[in-house]
Design an enzyme around this catalytic site. Structure first.
Site, mmCIF file in Angstrom:
data_model
loop_
_atom_site.group_PDB
_atom_site.id
_atom_site.type_symbol
_atom_site.label_atom_id
_atom_site.label_comp_id
_atom_site.label_asym_id
_atom_site.label_seq_id
_atom_site.Cartn_x
_atom_site.Cartn_y
_atom_site.Cartn_z
ATOM 1 N N ASP A 679 48.023 39.299 53.765
ATOM 2 C CA ASP A 679 46.607 38.878 53.640
ATOM 3 C C ASP A 679 46.160 39.457 52.275
ATOM 4 O O ASP A 679 45.681 39.029 51.365
ATOM 5 C CB ASP A 679 45.890 39.114 54.682
ATOM 6 C CG ASP A 679 44.384 38.559 54.549
ATOM 7 O OD1 ASP A 679 43.957 37.437 54.325
ATOM 8 O OD2 ASP A 679 43.594 39.517 54.285
ATOM 9 N N LYS A 683 45.215 38.328 48.349
ATOM 10 C CA LYS A 683 43.841 38.589 47.736
ATOM 11 C C LYS A 683 44.142 39.272 46.377
ATOM 12 O O LYS A 683 43.671 38.866 45.388
ATOM 13 C CB LYS A 683 43.166 39.407 48.509
ATOM 14 C CG LYS A 683 42.603 38.811 49.934
ATOM 15 C CD LYS A 683 41.917 39.630 50.778
ATOM 16 C CE LYS A 683 41.568 39.147 51.911
ATOM 17 N NZ LYS A 683 41.257 39.727 53.113
HETATM 18 N N1 LIG Z 1 38.145 35.941 59.535
HETATM 19 C C1 LIG Z 1 37.756 36.418 58.198
HETATM 20 O O1 LIG Z 1 37.109 37.384 58.429
HETATM 21 C C2 LIG Z 1 37.950 35.767 57.374
HETATM 22 C C3 LIG Z 1 38.977 34.341 57.221
HETATM 23 N N2 LIG Z 1 38.922 33.938 56.287
HETATM 24 C C4 LIG Z 1 39.936 32.489 56.321
HETATM 25 O O2 LIG Z 1 39.326 31.371 57.226
HETATM 26 C C5 LIG Z 1 40.300 30.749 57.471
HETATM 27 C C6 LIG Z 1 39.781 29.979 58.921
HETATM 28 O O3 LIG Z 1 40.219 31.278 59.773
HETATM 29 P P1 LIG Z 1 39.581 31.200 61.539
HETATM 30 O O4 LIG Z 1 38.287 30.505 61.524
HETATM 31 O O5 LIG Z 1 39.669 32.690 61.945
HETATM 32 O O6 LIG Z 1 40.728 30.433 62.050
HETATM 33 P P2 LIG Z 1 40.873 29.677 63.475
HETATM 34 O O7 LIG Z 1 42.413 29.629 63.867
HETATM 35 O O8 LIG Z 1 39.626 30.230 64.342
HETATM 36 O O9 LIG Z 1 40.698 28.253 62.976
HETATM 37 C C7 LIG Z 1 41.330 27.470 62.286
HETATM 38 C C8 LIG Z 1 40.839 26.019 62.563
HETATM 39 O O10 LIG Z 1 41.530 25.104 61.741
HETATM 40 C C9 LIG Z 1 42.119 24.080 62.532
HETATM 41 N N3 LIG Z 1 43.245 23.545 61.659
HETATM 42 C C10 LIG Z 1 44.525 24.032 61.562
HETATM 43 N N4 LIG Z 1 45.428 23.365 61.092
HETATM 44 C C11 LIG Z 1 44.614 21.974 60.920
HETATM 45 C C12 LIG Z 1 44.617 20.908 60.320
HETATM 46 N N5 LIG Z 1 46.134 20.517 59.404
HETATM 47 N N6 LIG Z 1 43.986 19.965 60.025
HETATM 48 C C13 LIG Z 1 42.864 20.014 60.601
HETATM 49 N N7 LIG Z 1 42.304 21.333 61.098
HETATM 50 C C14 LIG Z 1 43.423 22.271 61.260
HETATM 51 C C15 LIG Z 1 42.333 24.422 63.783
HETATM 52 O O11 LIG Z 1 42.018 23.519 64.741
HETATM 53 C C16 LIG Z 1 41.172 25.625 63.639
HETATM 54 O O12 LIG Z 1 39.928 24.834 64.271
HETATM 55 C C17 LIG Z 1 41.482 31.293 57.464
HETATM 56 O O13 LIG Z 1 42.122 30.782 56.567
HETATM 57 C C18 LIG Z 1 41.204 32.829 57.069
HETATM 58 O O14 LIG Z 1 42.156 33.301 55.916
HETATM 59 C C19 LIG Z 1 38.791 34.214 55.002
HETATM 60 C C20 LIG Z 1 38.006 35.341 54.793
HETATM 61 C C21 LIG Z 1 37.704 35.801 55.905
HETATM 62 N N1 LIG Z 2 41.603 38.910 57.829
HETATM 63 C C1 LIG Z 2 41.047 39.290 56.822
HETATM 64 C C2 LIG Z 2 39.798 38.558 56.629
HETATM 65 C C3 LIG Z 2 39.195 38.263 55.169
HETATM 66 O O1 LIG Z 2 39.743 37.466 54.330
HETATM 67 C C4 LIG Z 2 40.911 40.677 56.454
HETATM 68 O O2 LIG Z 2 41.054 41.395 57.538
HETATM 69 O O3 LIG Z 2 40.447 41.063 55.581
#
Ligand SMILES: NC(=O)C1=CN([C@@H]2O[C@H](COP(=O)(O)OP(=O)(O)OC[C@H]3O[C@@H](n4cnc5c(N)ncnc54)[C@H](O)[C@@H]3O)[C@@H](O)[C@H]2O)C=CC1
Ligand SMILES: N[C@@H](CC=O)C(=O)O
Ligand code: NA
Length: 815
Positions: A679, A683
């Site tokens: 990850d 970035k």
């Molecule tokens: N948690 C954080 O602090 C941060 C997260 N992110 C990014 O956010 C994104 C989402 O993370 P979360 O919400 O934690 O993930 P999550 O696993 O909770 O949710 C992912 C969602 O995507 C859906 N999904 C997966 N494949 C799919 C497809 N082919 N078509 C339609 N829907 C699909 C799933 O059903 C689920 O609803 C990731 O890419 C992560 O890198 C970015 C910055 C910070």
């Molecule tokens: N999983 C990531 C969330 C932001 O992109 C992190 O821990 O920094």
């Protein structure tokens, strides 16, 4: 004297007739002296046409005649007191019997002349006016029914008769004298020729009747009562934000009506126009609404244009060739020919070199027009001075209209920007020399999108609507919906921005609603109304909806959505994503996506790819755009690892702290991505690329924080098991650091195009020493920020801050 004209829908039912009577009564009681012109009851003119045609074809018509009779009788029974009903029913029955005789005649002869048809049609207005006058008579005894065919004199052009003005003037004036003080109910649409044969006045005929009476009698106003709130800025069936226009000039109303707005038919306004009598369009079903006043002078409205008009289906004919150059008679011959054959030319554009003429016609006329041209210009075609005319089909016209346009620079710029940004290809342009109207020909299928985009562009104070298609409803997606829902009213009221989420998909289900999905219950809608998810069809549906200001949000962690980004940009749809996969794939893909978005004039925003909601991507972009040069970037960009080392203190176990980071929503869906450094690597790679270095992921020198066995774990469960086993390793790491008075930090750097990420121990002197929670920190050392770097620091992971970053990207789309 005021003319009140009511269209068919206003005399369509008992309830609407009651509304009409109320309006007439109020005007009468206010001392305004109304003269009422009524159309036939709604549906009756069509029914009469059908009966006449059926009779001519030898088909039965009695059932239809019976339903015509019933429709009128029902009104009598409901709105006339029983003791007065008989004579009215008798008179109506007489009219129906006459009509039957006429239809029998047509049936017997199997022939329907225009003259017979006009006579048959006249029964619609005669019945409605007689009937309503009799209802009104119960309250206002001065009410009187007038058959206008005795007063409106025309030539014998049946179906579309022309007025004999002099005679009509005399007769109407005489009528006014003999009927002074009366409340007249005058049949719209009909007149008669010199021999007294009934004629009809063509399209918009009842409005014309109203304008003729208004003009002869010098009315103070002509009120056209219909079923809409006056004339609107655009067709409300297509543009939901269209609103009523309080004032229009005759010219503006004509231009707007010419292209679409069907409220009035322009030629009918001419008599009023000549006498400068205002025409007011009002709504029978909302009489308290002032409607639209059409008057001689144009008035400023606060908007640069008055409205947007459209025609949804035209064909365009293209003529090119040297035969046109300098031949002043060419276009004269062309358009005289078309006019002679009654082909209505909707729009013309001619290139300045005169090598081509493009004109739009009704699709039904296109082939006839080409045949006529082929015959008329046979010699020019043979001599190759003219190429064979080409017809283009499935086109539409959009026109912006307003008298103030000519005094406001930049109108066409704004129009074309709105169209261009939404990927709408302009096939031809015409600007009236009066500058009251700029028209564009576009693909018919783009018309709805174009109307909405252009409406937003010109009535922007009103609001900008973003149409959102969101994939991913997990941690980030669900939090974003919560935030959007909470902020909806504020954005609308304070910022004139409306965000409508019109499509939602996760990996199981997808749901659409063009009106906007209610975000307080999106889960229920997805569950109950959703269909099986399929990303390909989700994107197809998004493209098919062809909405303006459209945004695709990728809130997944999956690679699949990113494989569609290019196609999405090509459909002129912007992308906002927190998913890092697209930007951290091959450099070629990164470049292609950025270029495609730029070429299609749409946005590709991914602030949350680095440091979640912290402004990092934006800052770097601004530095680069303003000509700064990055010398060195140093950063902690894993919120998860930052949290772990900020909390792996005292007795806490490493395993528990990692679990906690996941619970708090800091980790990727798969925490191995965080702890394995992937990850962070993504970035740093994205930042390096944004800083101008064409690096691949393999170029990043990635140092580990985990022992080899943890890295090898093939499932998340196995990974946690290995973490538990490696507790001693992490405790030793902690001990080493503590003994040296240092803290453990996982730090990335970019310098001279080299990206490194490594585990380091830093002491109090180091700027990255004092961090807490999931803090990220980044320092940009640039040519301009050399002595003291530009530093951004704060929570760099978590659902709230990430969703907020996606939200901020979203509202900036198209800004
Ligand atoms: N948690 C954080 O602090 C941060 C997260 N992110 C990014 O956010 C994104 C989402 O993370 P979360 O919400 O934690 O993930 P999550 O696993 O909770 O949710 C992912 C969602 O995507 C859906 N999904 C997966 N494949 C799919 C497809 N082919 N078509 C339609 N829907 C699909 C799933 O059903 C689920 O609803 C990731 O890419 C992560 O890198 C970015 C910055 C910070
Ligand atoms: N999983 C990531 C969330 C932001 O992109 C992190 O821990 O920094
Ligand atoms: Na960010």
């Amino acid at each position: 004297m005021k003319i009140l004209k009511f269209g068919g829908t206003s005399v369509g039912s008992v309830e609407s007739i009651q509304a009409v009577l109320q309006i007439v009564k109020q005007t009468y009681e206010s001392g305004e002296q109304p003269l009422v012109v009524l159309s036939a009851m709604s549906g009756i003119t069509n029914l009469l046409t059908k009966m006449a045609e059926d009779a001519a074809a030898g088909l039965p018509f009695m059932d239809d005649l019976k339903s015509l009779e019933t429709k009128h009788f029902d009104v009598v029974k409901k709105l006339i007191a029983v003791k007065y009903q008989n004579p009215v029913l008798t008179k109506l029955k007489l009219l129906v019997n006459e009509l039957e005789d006429l239809l029998q005649g047509v049936f017997a002869l199997r022939e329907l002349s225009l003259q017979s048809k006009d006579l048959i049609l006249s029964y619609g207005e005669r019945c409605s006016n007689y009937l309503v006058s009799k209802i009104m008579e119960q309250e206002i005894p001065e009410s009187e029914y007038i058959n206008a065919s005795y007063y409106i004199k025309t030539d014998s052009n049946f179906g579309n008769a022309h007025l004999n003005e002099t005679l009509t003037n005399q007769l109407i004036q005489a009528l006014a004298q003999t009927h002074s003080g009366k409340l007249l109910f005058v049949t719209g649409f009909i007149g008669s020729n010199e021999q007294g044969r009934v004629t009809t006045l063509g399209r918009g005929g009842s409005d014309y009747t109203a304008a003729i009476f208004g003009s002869v009698l010098n009315a103070s106003a002509i009120e056209i009562w219909t079923d809409v709130n006056g004339m609107l800025t655009a067709d409300p069936r297509v543009v939901k934000k269209a609103f009523s226009l309080p004032v229009l000039s005759y010219t503006e109303a004509m231009e707007l009506s010419y292209f679409g707005a069907k409220v009035i038919y322009p030629p009918t306004m001419v008599p009023a126009f000549m006498k400068k009598i205002p025409i007011v369009i009002r709504n029978t079903f909302q009489p308290e609404f002032a409607g639209t006043r059409i008057q001689f002078e144009s008035e400023k409205s606060g908007y640069p244009i008055k409205g947007i008009s459209s025609i949804s289906d035209v064909s365009v004919i293209n003529l090119t060739g040297s035969g046109m150059v300098g031949k002043s008679g060419f276009s004269g011959r062309l358009f005289t020919l078309l006019a002679r054959e009654q082909i209505n030319v909707i729009l013309i554009t001619q290139s300045s070199s005169e090598h081509s003429i493009t004109f739009a016609v009704n699709p039904n006329d296109a082939h006839k027009a080409v045949q006529l041209i082929n015959t008329e210009f046979e010699l020019e075609l043979l001599a190759n001075k003219l190429s064979v005319p080409v017809i283009e089909v499935d086109l539409g016209i959009l026109a912006i209209v307003g008298e103030n346009m000519k005094r406001t620079p930049g109108m066409s710029g704004r129009l074309f920007h709105a169209l261009g940004r939404n990927g709408i290809n302009v096939r031809a342009i015409a600007q009236g020399s009066s500058e009251f109207n700029i028209s564009v020909i576009i693909n018919k299928e783009d018309l709805a999108k174009a109307l909405n985009a252009v409406h937003d562009a010109f009535f922007a104070e009103l609001k900008k609507t973003l149409y959102v298609f969101n994939v991913g409803t997990g941690n980030i997606g669900a939090t974003l919906f919560k935030q959007l829902h909470k902020q909806h009213d504020f954005l609308l009221e304070q910022n004139d921005i409306e965000i409508k989420v019109v499509g939602i998909s996760n990996s199981r289900k997808m749901v659409f609603n063009q009106e906007g999905i209610d975000l307080s219950e999106w889960q229920e809608q997805l569950e109950n109304e959703g269909t099986a998810a399929d990303l390909g069809s989700f994107i197809q549906a998004m493209q098919a909806m062809n909405l303006p200001n459209c945004v695709f949000i990728d809130n997944t962690a999956s690679k699949l959505p990113s494989t569609y980004y290019e196609e999405i940009f090509k459909s002129n749809i912007s992308v906002v994503t927190c998913n890092k996969i697209a930007n951290s794939g091959s450099y070629e893909q990164y470049k292609c996506l950025h270029e495609t978005a730029r070429k299609h004039g749409v946005d590709f925003f991914y602030e949350t790819n680095v440091g979640a909601g912290l402004p990092i991507v934006r800052v770097l972009k601004d530095l680069m755009l303003s000509g700064d040069r990055i010398l060195r970037i140093e950063a902690i960009l894993s919120g998860t690892i930052s949290y772990i080392f900020n909390n792996f203190k005292g007795d806490a176990s490493f395993y528990d702290v990692v679990k906690k980071a996941q619970e708090l929503g800091y980790t990727e869906p798969d925490p191995r991505d965080d702890l394995g450094g992937i990850d962070f690597m993504r970035k740093m790679l994205i930042l390096a690329r944004d800083a101008g270095y064409p690096l691949e992921s393999a170029d990043v020198q990635l140092g580990n924080i985990l022992p080899e066995r943890c890295l090898q774990a093939s499932t998340v469960d196995e990974f946690y098991t290995e973490l538990l086993k490696a507790e001693d390793y992490f405790n030793q790491l902690k001990k080493d650091a503590e003994e040296q008075g240092k803290v453990i930090r996982y730090i990335g750097s970019l310098e001279n195009g080299e990206v490194k990420i490594s585990l380091q121990m830093v002491d109090e002197q180091h700027p990255f020493y004092a961090l807490s929670g999931s803090d990220n920190i980044i320092s940009f050392c640039t040519e301009r920020y050399k002595d003291r770097p530009l530093v951004v620091k704060g929570p760099g992971a978590g659902a709230e801050v990430t969703a907020a970053g996606v939200f901020a990207d979203l509202v900036n789309v198209g800004a």
